[in-house]
Structure formats: C-alpha cells, structure tokens
Write an enzyme that holds these catalytic residues in place. Structure first.
Site, PDB file in Angstrom:
ATOM      1  CG  HIS A  45      -5.564  18.025  10.009  1.00  0.00           C
ATOM      2  ND1 HIS A  45      -5.903  19.057  10.843  1.00  0.00           N
ATOM      3  CD2 HIS A  45      -6.396  16.994  10.323  1.00  0.00           C
ATOM      4  CE1 HIS A  45      -6.888  18.657  11.657  1.00  0.00           C
ATOM      5  NE2 HIS A  45      -7.198  17.417  11.352  1.00  0.00           N
ATOM      6  CB  SER A  92       7.601  28.900 -17.031  1.00  0.00           C
ATOM      7  OG  SER A  92       8.487  29.966 -16.797  1.00  0.00           O
ATOM      8  CE  LYS A 140       6.983  25.458 -12.583  1.00  0.00           C
ATOM      9  NZ  LYS A 140       6.676  26.825 -12.178  1.00  0.00           N
ATOM     10  CD  GLU A 177      -1.565  27.446 -10.615  1.00  0.00           C
ATOM     11  OE1 GLU A 177      -0.868  28.057  -9.812  1.00  0.00           O
ATOM     12  OE2 GLU A 177      -1.202  27.173 -11.799  1.00  0.00           O
TER      13      GLU A 177
END
Lengths: 462, 462, 462, 462
Positions: free
Chosen positions: D155, D276, D282, D289
């Site tokens: 979890h 980025s 970044k 992803e």
C-alpha cells in the site's frame, strides 16, 4: 408466467430459462416499470383502447403492486421471466384477465428501454449530488489550506512550489467537467421510447408527447426502430463513470503517495484507514487504493458494453439485455466510493512541516532563470546557465543558494557578464515563488482566491 | 472482528467499512480458506511454532468451520472484514485464544492469493469439462450431418459449397485451443504463494515444498514479493474466458442467422427458443444472442483487470481486491452459457431442403475456373474468364450452367480457343465440388472423416 | 536540439532517444505549434517581457516557419526531440539567440496541451461535416425509399413490416446524437492551457483571457495544474469516435446482410464492392466490413487512453505523450470511412421484389392480435390465440391467411366466441400494417414524412 | 492490379480504394509472402498442377522479387491492392502469364493467414530474446545489490525490510511467465493455414504436411474454415504483449518513485533521463513513464482486436484485415521499450544511505510481534500489543526501540506478564529482520542466493 406461450409446444429447458431470465437484475427497475405501466394505461385510455373504468382498475392494481414493491412485500414467482412479466402476472392475479389488456400496443422492447431511462433519470441526480458534495469538500479544503506551500511535481520529480489550495482545486475541475457531462447526458436520456412498440411503432392513437410529459421526458423518440435499439445513453453513462473513476484514481494516487512515510504530507484519520493482519504498525490508505483499483472495472464496463453493442443490426437483439449489469455496477461503485472518500479528505490531517522541508532550492530554479531573463538574457540561455549551476551544486553537494555570486558569474558567457548582486538570492524564497505565479489560473494565493470564487460559482451552476 | 485494531484510536467509519469489506464476494473462497488454514497449521507445527496439541485443536476447530460452510450454517458477523477474518473469528470462538496462533508468520496477502489459486484449481476442471462436453456435441453433430451440403460463406456472400460436418468442426477447434490454454494456465496457477508472509517471506522454518504438495500445488512461488503481487493468473484466465466468449459469439452469430427466415437452414427446438410479449409469431434465438452479448462483458472484465493491475508497484496494493469480482463473473457467465447452448445445438433441427436450394451455380465458379486451369489456362486468366461469364449470366438473369458452350467460347482469348465440350457442365454438381476439396483439412466428406478422427483424439487428449 | 542540456553531463543514449522522441507523430501539430507560439510572443510583448521589436522579429521568424511547413519545405533535424524543439531550433537559426526568448514563462507542458486542443478545434469541424454529409445521404435515401416495404427484424427474426425510409432514418438519429456530443465536446476543448507554465502558472503578467480570445478559445483554463494534466477532452473525443464506430458497425452489419444472397434486398454498385482473388463470382461488401471491423480498434483506442490516464497524479507525466497516436488514428479512421460509405449508400440499388417476397403473413401476427383486441379480447389472450393459430399454420405448412374462419373460431375460448367475418383477412395487407403504425415515431409513411421534417431540421441545427 | 476484375463493370471508387487497400501495412509481410509463394509453387508442382519447368520459372521469378524486397528496390504500383497482389503483379511482369498459375488452388484468405503466422514465427524470437536480455540484467542487478537493504512496501506504506536483490528478482519472474507464455503461443502459431483455399480447402492434391514442414510449421491446420478465420494467435500475442506491458508498468512505477526526491533510492544515469524545457533543475524518468503509459495502448490493442473478432461468423470477413495494425504496433512498442529500459536499469546508481535512513523501527514491528509469539503469546494478541506500542510511540514521537521495557510490560495482559529483557531490542536490527525470512522464496540473502540459482536456470530454460 412467460408472456409468449401460445406458439410453443414445449416449455423452456431449465438451464436455458436460467440463462435467459433477467429478473435477478432487472427487478431493480420495479418501480419504474410500474410507473411506466400506469402512464401507458392512461395513454391507452386516451387513445380509446381502454375504457375509463378499465383504466381505473388497471391503475388501481398497479398502485397495489407499487406498494408491494415499496414495502418489500412483492413475491416473485419462479415463472417470472423478467420484471415486466412479474408485474403483468401480479396485475392479472389482482384484477383478472383485464390485466392482459395493459400490454396492448406495447412491447417489452419499448418498455424496458423506458424503464431503464426512467431509472437513470431517477438516479443521476443522486450521483450528481454526490459529486457536488465531494467538490464542496475540495473547495473547503482549498479555502482552509490556501496558503500551505508544498512542492508541485511533474514526472514525480519536484518541479515548482505550489499552494495546497491550488492542488485541491486541481481535483475540483475534472469533477466539474464530469458533472457537466452528466447534465448533458440527462438531456439525452430524457427521450421517451414508450410508444415504439416492438420496433415499428404502436398501432393505437397514442399521444406520445403527452406520454413523455407525464413521465418527465423531454420528448418522444423520433424513430421507433432506433428507440428500441438505442443504448447510447448507457454507453455514455459508462463513459462518464469511467472518467470519474479515472479522476478519482488520480486523486487517490496522490493521496496514497502523500500519506507515505517518504512524502509524509498527509495523514488519514484512523476512521478512514485500515491496518494489516500481520504488521501491527501499518496504517494503509485502502479506500484510496480501492478507488484507484475500481477505475479499472469502470473502464472495463465501458469497453464491455461498447463491444456488446458493436454490430447489432436488428432493431432489438437480446444482447441488449447485457446493458443493465454494467450500468448498475458502475453506478453502485461510484456511489460507494464518493461519500467515504469525501469524508476521508475532509478529516485528513496535514503535516505542513514535512511539506516545508521538501521546499528545496531547486524548486526555484525556474525563478532563478527568470531572474536572468529579467536582466536581458534570453530564456533558453538562462535555462542552460541554471542547468549548469544545478550540476555544479550537485557535484559539490550544495544547494543552489549556497553557490556564490562568483560561481554564478563564472557560468555566464562573457557577453552576459552582468553585474550580479545579492538580490539574486531572493529567488529562493518559496513564498515569493508562488506569489509570482499570479496570472489567471496560477498558484499564487491571490490567483487561487479568484479561482475559488469561480469554483463556488461552478458548484452552484449545475 | 477486524484483525488489526491495536494501533488505531477509532473504529472505521461505517461507509468506509462498507467500501472496504470484501466479504460479499470473497466468502465464495470459504472452503479454500479453511483448507489453506489447515495446511498452514500443519506447517507451523512442523516448523515448531505450534505444538502437536495446538495443531490438533486448531485443525479440529477448522473442521467444524468447514462443516458449517458445507452445510450453510456458518454465521457471518457484521464485523467480519473478509473471509479470512471471519474464519479466524469463528475459530477463536470455538477454541479460544489459541485461535490467534494460526496467523503466525502468515498474512492475508499470501493467504488470499493462495485461496484464489486454490479456488481456480478447484473450478477450472468444471469449465474444462463443460467445454469438452460442448465439443463432444459438436463432434456428434458433425458425424450426423457429415454429408449435408450447404453454402459456405465469406463476407456473408455465398462462396463455395461445404459440408455441414465441416462447419460444425470449424467451431470445435477453437474450443480445443481454449482447452489447451486452460490446461497450460492450470500449471501456472499451481504455484503456491503461502509462506510468503505479507511480502518478505515467513520468518518461521516452513517447508514450503511440503506445504505446496499438501495443497496440491506444483511448487512454491520463488519470490515472496512477486507471490503476493502476482495476479497474472487471473488476467490469463480472463483472457481465456474472453476468447471462449468470442468463439461462442461467432458460433452464435452463425446460428442466429441460419435460424432466420432468410437462411432457414436451422430450427431451434422450442425448449431453447423464446417468444415475444407482443408478436405472437416470433421464435427467437435468445440464448445465442446472450452468448454473443456476453462476449462483450467478458472482454470488458479482461481489460478492466489489466487496467487495475497497471502501475501497481508496491508488493500488495488494495487495488488487488478488485481481482475477484471479474474472475467469478467470467467463470459464472461461461458456466451458465455452455450447457444450454450445447443442448440447443444437440436438439437443433435441420432444413436440408433450404440448404439445397441455396446451392446456386455461382458457388461452383471456382470449380469452373479450375476446369479451365486443368486445360492449361493460367488460373488468373481463368478467373477473369469466369468473372466475365458471371457478368454475362447476371445480365441475362441466367445461371452459369445456362450459358452455352458458345457463350463460354466467346469469352476465351483466341490463344485459348479450346475445344470445349459438355464435360464443362459437370462442374456444377455440388457433390463433385465438395469431393474435390479432399486435401487434409478440406471439406470433402472423406477429409472430414479423417478430421473427425483427429477431433476425437483431441477431445481425449486434454 | 534538445531544450534542456545544461544540467546533464552526457547526451541521451540513442535507443532511449528513439523511444523518447515524439516527433514522428507530433509533427502533425506543426501549424498549431507555430500559431500558438505567435500568440505567446504577442502575449509576452503585452506583458512587457519582449519589446515590440523582439516581438516583431519572433513573429516574422515564425511566419517563415509556418510557410515552410505549409509548403512541405521544413527540414527536421535528427536532434529535434519534438515539434516544439524543432520550431524553436529553426526559429533560432532564423533570428539568432532572440529565438531563445520565446519560451519565457512557457513550458512544453502547457504548449503541447494547447497545440493538441487547437488541432482538435481545427479538425472537429471536418468530422462533423463528414457526419452531416453522411446524414444528408440517409435523409435522401429515406425520401427516395419512403414507401418501400420490407420486413423489420428483431433477433434477426422477421417481426413486423416497416418502410425502408424508416429504416434509413433509424441510422440517422444515432449520428445526430454523435454530432450533438461532438458539439458539446468542442466547448470543452476550447479551454486554453497556455499560460499555465509547467504546472504552477506563468510568472509573467500574461492576460490569459486575451490570449484565449486571440487563439479562438472560449476561456483560459482555471487551474494550471489541471490545465497541463487534463486529457479528458482526448478521452471524450475517443468515446465519441468509438460510439460513431459502433453506429457505423450496426449499419454495416445490416447492409452486409441485406446484400447477401439470402436477403437480397440491396445491391452495391460495382465501384463500392470488391472481388475475390480465387472465386470469380464474388462481390463482397468489404467497405462495410471494414467499418464494422474498425469499430473494434476505435473501442480499443478509448480503453487504451483511459488506462494510460488512470493513476497519473503528478501534474504532467510523460505517459501523456501517448495521447496523440490514438487521437490521430481514431480521427483518420473515421475520415477514411465516412465518405466512401456514404457514397456506397447513395449508389446502392434496391431489389424491392425481394423485399416484397419476404413480407409473409406472420409479419402481421400482431395486427391479427390487435384485430381481436379491437373486438374486446384482452391483448394477452389475443396473443395466445394468434400464437396457437401460428402453430396450427406451421403444422399444416400454411400461411396465417390460409386458415379458415372456422380454424380461428376453434381457437377462441367459448367466452370469446365472436362472430368473426372476412374482415379478419384484411390484416394481412402489409400496406395496412405499416399505415396503422402512425403514432409519432412510427413506421407509417405519414409518420415518416413528419420524421423526415424533424430530421431535416436536426441536420441544420448543429 | 487487382486480382478480381472480370465480374465488375466499373473500377473501384478512389476513396473506397484507399479505405480498402491494406498495402500501407501489409507490405511488412513481403518476405513472408514470397517465401510462402515459393513453397506453394513447389506444392503445386508436387501435385502435378505445375510442370517442373513452370515451377522453376516461378521460383526463379520469386527469388528476384525477394532480392528486390531485401534491397529495398521493389517498386509498388498504385494499383497494388495488397502485398499479395503486388507480388503476383510483379511476378507476371517478370515471367509473363505463367505468373497467373501460381494462385491455383490458393486464396488470399489462406495466404494472408500464412504470411502473418510466418511473420510472427520469424519475429517472436526477437521479442523473446529482448525479454531474456532484460531478465539477464535483472539477475545481474540482483547479484550486485544482493545485500542492499531497503524498506519493502505494501500500500506504499513501509512494511518490512527487504533486500534489493529480492526486489529486482520480483520483477524477473513475471517476465519469465511472459516468456513461457510466448513459447507456448509459438506452438499454436506454427499451424499452417496454406492449402485451405478461400474456405473449403484446396481442390488439388497438395501434401499439406510436406508444405507445413517446408515452411517450418508443426502441422497443417485441421479445418479449412477455421484456418482462414482463426486470429486467436493474434489475440493471444496481444494478451502476452499487454501483460508484458503491465509488468513493465509496475517496474516503471517503482523506478519512477524510487528516483523521486522523497524516496531518493535510485538515480538514473544522465543518458537515460530527460530534462525540462522550462525547469533547469529537472531530471525526469521519461523512459519509465513511457513504459507505464504504453501499457495503456497495449491493453487497448488487445481489447480492440477481441472486439473486432466478436461475432464474425462467415469464414473470412474483411474485418480480419484489422488484425495487422495492432499486432505490429504492439510488437514495435515492446521492442522499442525493452532495450533502453534494460540499459537504464543496468546503469542505475543506488543511494544506499537513503535506503538505510528509511529503515525505521516500525518496519520491524512484525519481528517484535514474533518475539512475543516465541514467548508463547498467540500471534493475534502479540499483534494487538505491538499495535498499542506503536500508538504509544507515535503519541510520544518516539521510535519503537525507544520505548522502555516497562512500557512494553505495561501493555501486556496480566496473564502474559512475561519477564521481558533487553533481548527484545535485538529485533530492531534490519539485518536480523531480513535474515529471519529465510524460508524458500524469502528475502534473506541466503534465500535470495538460492533464488538466483533458480533464476539463472529459468533464464536458460526457454
């Protein structure tokens, strides 16, 4: 009692009967079926198919049946094929053969389509209200947490500072779109199939506009073939439900991670968390995981129904019976999720100190680039420059604010050898960073206050 | 009784509880849960965690519970969170605090994964047997209808003559592949999670190979994290179910059309057809339409579960609780479909005269082209030639066999001006047409007899 | 040129680059990207970030680039990561480092969301027009075939007589709902992300309402986090596309069967049919089968995108890059289907004699039941009575109209021993049967004329 | 050149042609089409349909075509309907009308099914090898990181200590199941359709077993109708691909979060991360992803194809043409993902100090409960006791190891007032915690070493 014995020599095979019967799920349409039948009796009377007395007896019988359903006293028979058969069977028990007049000029095809639309018209408001209440809680959280700062993420990498109020409202607007879609759907649901017969229309002089009005529909369906075949409204509802599920899954993923030890931004109230049968220390965000998990089922219901509809070309095919289980399941899933999730959010405790700790200098890297932009350096070069500063800081295990002015100067092209001064370090103030993002829709407290105003209006607009 | 009170100050919110509880569906795992618990008690005893006496008492308590489930006498409590909690609660009622020893070194995470695999191992044979029985009926129909001729279709246009036996067997082989997949799946299901604890393994000296053997598994799962997270077997089952659904949908579409007035090849027995509440003459193939319709739901269950699994990265996430509803629903759908469909096919009546009427000359157009091929004309030219003959026949509203030899001669290139003779007209005999397609897998009665032999072997091979 | 080198020590791995680049598909957004960039340059100038001269040079450079795209002369570089990088790279080639100022206060996150919405706003009208044109053809067919009678089907069993005009319009209304949904979607698409920065808003004093107006949007997005994360509009488009696909699949199934030898109602023009490489006689409705088949892919695109969106919680995740392939694929599929299908319907030839032959007496069984209803027999009993008559006729291999009055009398209960007369046989006239179904939405020519009027209004209403 | 002109009066409408042609995607089957055609020429010769000389000329022509494809010199014509037509057209250009003999007894229906199976048989090994290589890297990482400790999560809450080697292998086994499924699929792919004709079988005396052997198939398809209609193998491949996608998505989610600032366990090499355009600091895990995002598309391809197949009942329907785009797209997606992800994992840097910091006492709560179990307290009471200790510690903002023995004594029931001693505190050693989980499949280094041995064997077993 099946409604169609005459032509058949033998009764149905028992296993075939069990497969065929829809009563286990369509009994949920009981009240709608009775209501639709009353309106039909009235319409038949108006058309001269029933006398006023017959109409009176039929409606009285239906009222008794309605009462039986409401009080849970209706007794189904093993021979009831579906809710429509059950109601007609019971009506005939109550008022005799006259009950057999009710089905004149009507078919289960237009009847079930009407029942299902009535059911949805009855129940959509409950879902819309549950969504509205959920949004209300998001608005309240946004008001309450308006000035709380935390990192905003992209790619789950820290990106820029945001206000928590802004974050809550980021989950408000998707639900607003959902409610808007549901409102537009409701208009499309409110088109009446009744009076379409099996497929070709009803042979009696039914005033379908009056019938529609009596049952609360906007207008009668314009084409009887389409009316009995159309389940677009179920598909559209399932799409809306799936997208609501996706929205909840995104919020749920965020809450799940923000309640992890690593983020530590949020803490669930004990009443909305669960434990482990084995690990005594655990406090788990099960409700949010269930929201995320159920989005899968919701997407599955949608693609399942669309697949069922694909290629059906005969006005009514029995395949359409498969419309109800996903509709009910999707509705129930959302209604079971929204209230406890809402309450879990309402009672959520924040750990602002953990959020504050996470506001590292790097979150202000864009502000630093903007600082150079304001001094005339094109953004793209400013970006490169700050990127190099970032690399330098990482190599030295320093923060960006720990680099000296000379460090920054050394990274500038000779063409941009600006006279840098201490004002540079002001960019690392997170409050300043959010305050700068003050254009419409931005994260500054001022902009979020304006957004809240919009949100409150939106809340009441549908 | 929840199994995890200690750390929490307040009980769960009622709406949250209702969302969280899985008892409404996981009680179906009751017997598997008890069986797994008995084996676990034995394993704990072997590992020295329980004394022999403790083991004896626990197992005796579990036997009582098993009996209660079998006889439908087990009473659930409102505070039972899931089947595991219910069994432990009841065990403790029966044997006192000793019941609390059973959960040593075990978690609901490995327990539920074990229960679900056990359930599937218990139930897959029923599905495989239902498929086998269905295939058996297809074989019997193929034997019986071996020499019945009918048009074969592509694009629902009449294509070539086939034998009905061949058609039935075309629906046999897909189900054979399904059964093969299910057999391979069963091997993957038979990998035991128990002994994986919550995620990291059990700290007691459990002999997991012995445990696996006792419960009828092939071997223990090799990695505890994977063992509690893995629902591939559910996804694979749902894929198998969806594909079975697709196969039934294809057969169902065929039967539906063949029972239409326009085709008129098949007639359903009254016991497997339904009527209309409005139209007294109707006899509808509802069962087959339901098979076709339910294939949508089955595909939806699959894509729903895969979506639920996507992106889950923590060993056990509560999202996994959503595995059971689609698994049970898919299983039940197939078990409700297969027996009545099988019986409907077994009792189907044929109208061979309607099939015969449909055997128009054009179905032999390829045979006619082959006739020219055998006389040395390249197939492509022969094809064009017959195409032109077809057009000529259509223009004259004649059949191909009504064109004269001169007609055919006129269509030949001068280079191919063959001496055509009356032998040409033999190609229009449908029996000859099927007899020619005699290579392995073809539609000739002889080839279908060989195929039947293969089918009978396949039937018994899994 | 990647836009983000500074922070990185090494360039990207080539295989990683190939996976990462979106240029192969996002170059389709070229014109939108340029248009959005021009508007952004204007907004930056208004906000004082660019001087008027800088603005002028940037816009001039962008106009050149726009020209290059329009004329197919734009040359992509291997180092262009995406369309945004390509445009900025080229701009800098054209106007020097000043090009690097354009990205001030903007991110690819708000940029790509803007581009994609612009693209959809540009292209939705094409789809809506293609649908409208398709509907127009359906209306024309309905006018032309208004009085042609054919059997209506439910469960692919002959049910009641209908008019072909009614059948065509049954396929008109679903597309009308589709167009309505697309119109409502367009409103939701027209919400501007630009000015949301990466996630937190833009730090410059951008007038986002003016920016929205300049680009043809209704209003600026109210929340920057939501603005960069929101792909609801893609999901909603894919839902609309999937449902259009389902509607076409239903029409296609109907046309496919009506062109079969067994039905024989329709015949495709040669220009819209295909042949077989093997069977010279074949004329196949491939276009319609492709429509039916592509509905699968369209449903898959929808469930795929919803699955991709599920659980994304960080404002912008790279997963969102997967939004474009299904969007473009769905759009292209519909635009490739609609025009040829429309033309195939327009040029379709009818075989009214085949339809007439199919109008067997049994299609009037409900009319016969109604006949008894009009004589006071409750519908349910009348239904049973006609069902028995049907069985009797089948046993005798007769038609319903061939049963004698005595036959019918023998089936009546003594209580209903009516004085039957020859007027009974009038029910078997198909023209009378359709004329009776004259209530709003019914199949009578008169009702269909009224429906046509509605349809024409609907056509022009969106 | 279309292969079916003769019967048609007019050529195809251009828009219809564009919709109908499959050449844009089926040209990928070029080499398989030629190979299958060579084998067919040989089979025709063996059956006496071609002379040895004709066979020689045809095969020679096909070899030229094969060379043209290999060298990228084959020129498609605008009139090529599909790859089959293109090859036959070119063959006829090369060898004259004799080319028209090749299609004797064959149809594009059995041809395309053969081509697609050949393509998959050719390409499955590449995918299986890419998976194997990926697994190899996981094994290497597991060896290397065998003793690195980190929190295990359920979890996304810290649950118990695990070893990183165990975590890597948790991602190994799902891929092993995938490879096993692909191996079993390959057996089902290797069933030859060729020789099934359009649907009814081939009329020539083709030895299909020899033909199968020549083309590398296990055996010829047993039923010609099924052979041309069966796309189960495509669906099964898409299922395997979707599940691989799900597995990668789960790994990707883990890596994405472990590289976040909050976890900070992993750091990507610069060559496998992206930046980025706006935020200079970044460093984003885009590749992972994309893996997660593409799992959506993969699931969509599967449900799309299953939907396309649903309800197809005529042996070959054109809908089946829609099988290739998803098959190729799924294959390409996986082949583009696996190598860079593998390399990104191989080059990943660890931050063991961040993992160590995360090993808080609460992760040993189960060990503490076990400590009491070993002293005779039933597990359920021990669990409650530790839960209360946890609550106490939280209230005091202490760690579990900071509670005194008296604190612990105070929580014990009087019945269990054990003589606690300092040995209790040993449970808080993370190394001890992992070492205890030493049963088969557990996380102890010793057990992981045994697991690694298993994994290495598994790697070479398929």
């Amino acid at each position: 009692m099946s409604l169609w014995g005459g032509r058949f020599e033998t009764p149905m095979d028992p296993a075939a009967w069990r497969l065929n019967t829809s009563l286990p799920f369509d009994q949920r349409l009981a009240l709608q079926d009775v209501r639709g039948s009353m309106a039909w009796a009235n319409a038949l009377a108006q058309a001269g198919v029933l006398t006023a007395e017959e109409q009176g007896q039929i409606v009285a019988g239906l009222r008794i049946i309605e009462g039986e359903f409401r009080e849970g006293k209706f007794v189904f028979s093993e021979t009831d094929e579906d809710i429509h058969s059950a109601v007609e069977r019971r009506l005939t028990e109550l008022i005799g053969p006259l009950g057999g007049k009710l089905h004149s000029g009507r078919s289960r095809n237009d009847q079930v389509a009407t029942d299902l639309r009535l059911w949805l018209l009855d129940n959509l408001p409950h879902l819309r209200e549950a969504l509205r209440a959920f949004q209300q809680t998001l608005v309240e959280r946004a008001e309450q947490d308006l000035e709380v700062l935390l990192p905003g993420y992209t790619h789950w990498q820290r990106a820029q500072v945001i206000t928590l109020g802004h974050w809550w409202l980021a989950h408000f607007w998707p639900l607003q779109r959902d409610r808007q879609r549901l409102a537009q759907l409701a208009e499309r649901v409110a088109v009446l199939p009744l009076g379409s017969g099996a497929l070709a229309g009803t042979p009696f002089a039914i005033d379908r506009h009056a019938l529609a009005a009596e049952l609360g529909f906007r207008l009668p369906a314009p084409n009887s073939l389409d009316a009995v075949a159309d389940r677009d409204f179920v598909a559209e509802f399932l799409f809306c439900a799936a997208l609501i599920g996706v929205h909840l899954s995104r919020l749920a993923e965020g809450v799940t991670l923000f309640t992890s030890a690593e983020f530590g931004f949020f803490e669930l109230d004990d009443a909305f968390a669960t434990g482990s049968s084995l690990m005594p220390q655990k406090k788990n965000p099960d409700l949010f995981e269930l929201a995320r998990g159920k989005s899968g089922a919701l997407i599955g219901y949608l693609s399942g129904l669309l697949t069922t509809l694909k290629g059906l070309a005969s006005a009514y095919d029995k395949d359409l019976q498969e419309d109800k289980p996903p509709l009910f399941a999707a509705f129930d899933a959302l209604m079971s999720l929204l209230p406890p999730l809402q309450e879990a959010l309402r009672t959520l405790r924040l750990h602002p100190e953990r959020m504050r700790e996470a506001l590292e200098d790097a979150l202000m890297a864009t502000d630093l680039a903007d600082y150079f932009v304001e001094r005339g350096i094109p953004f793209r070069q400013a970006h490169t420059l700050v990127g190099k500063a970032m690399r330098l800081a990482l190599e030295r295990a320093q923060r960006l604010s720990q680099l000296s002015l000379d460090d920054y100067r050394s990274l500038l092209d000779t063409s941009h050898r600006l006279s840098l001064d201490e004002s540079l370090y002001a960019v690392f103030d997170p409050r300043r960073s959010v305050a700068r993002r003050n254009a419409w829709g931005g994260t500054s407290p001022q902009a979020v206050r304006a957004q809240l105003e919009q949100a409150r209006q939106a809340l009441n607009s549908l």
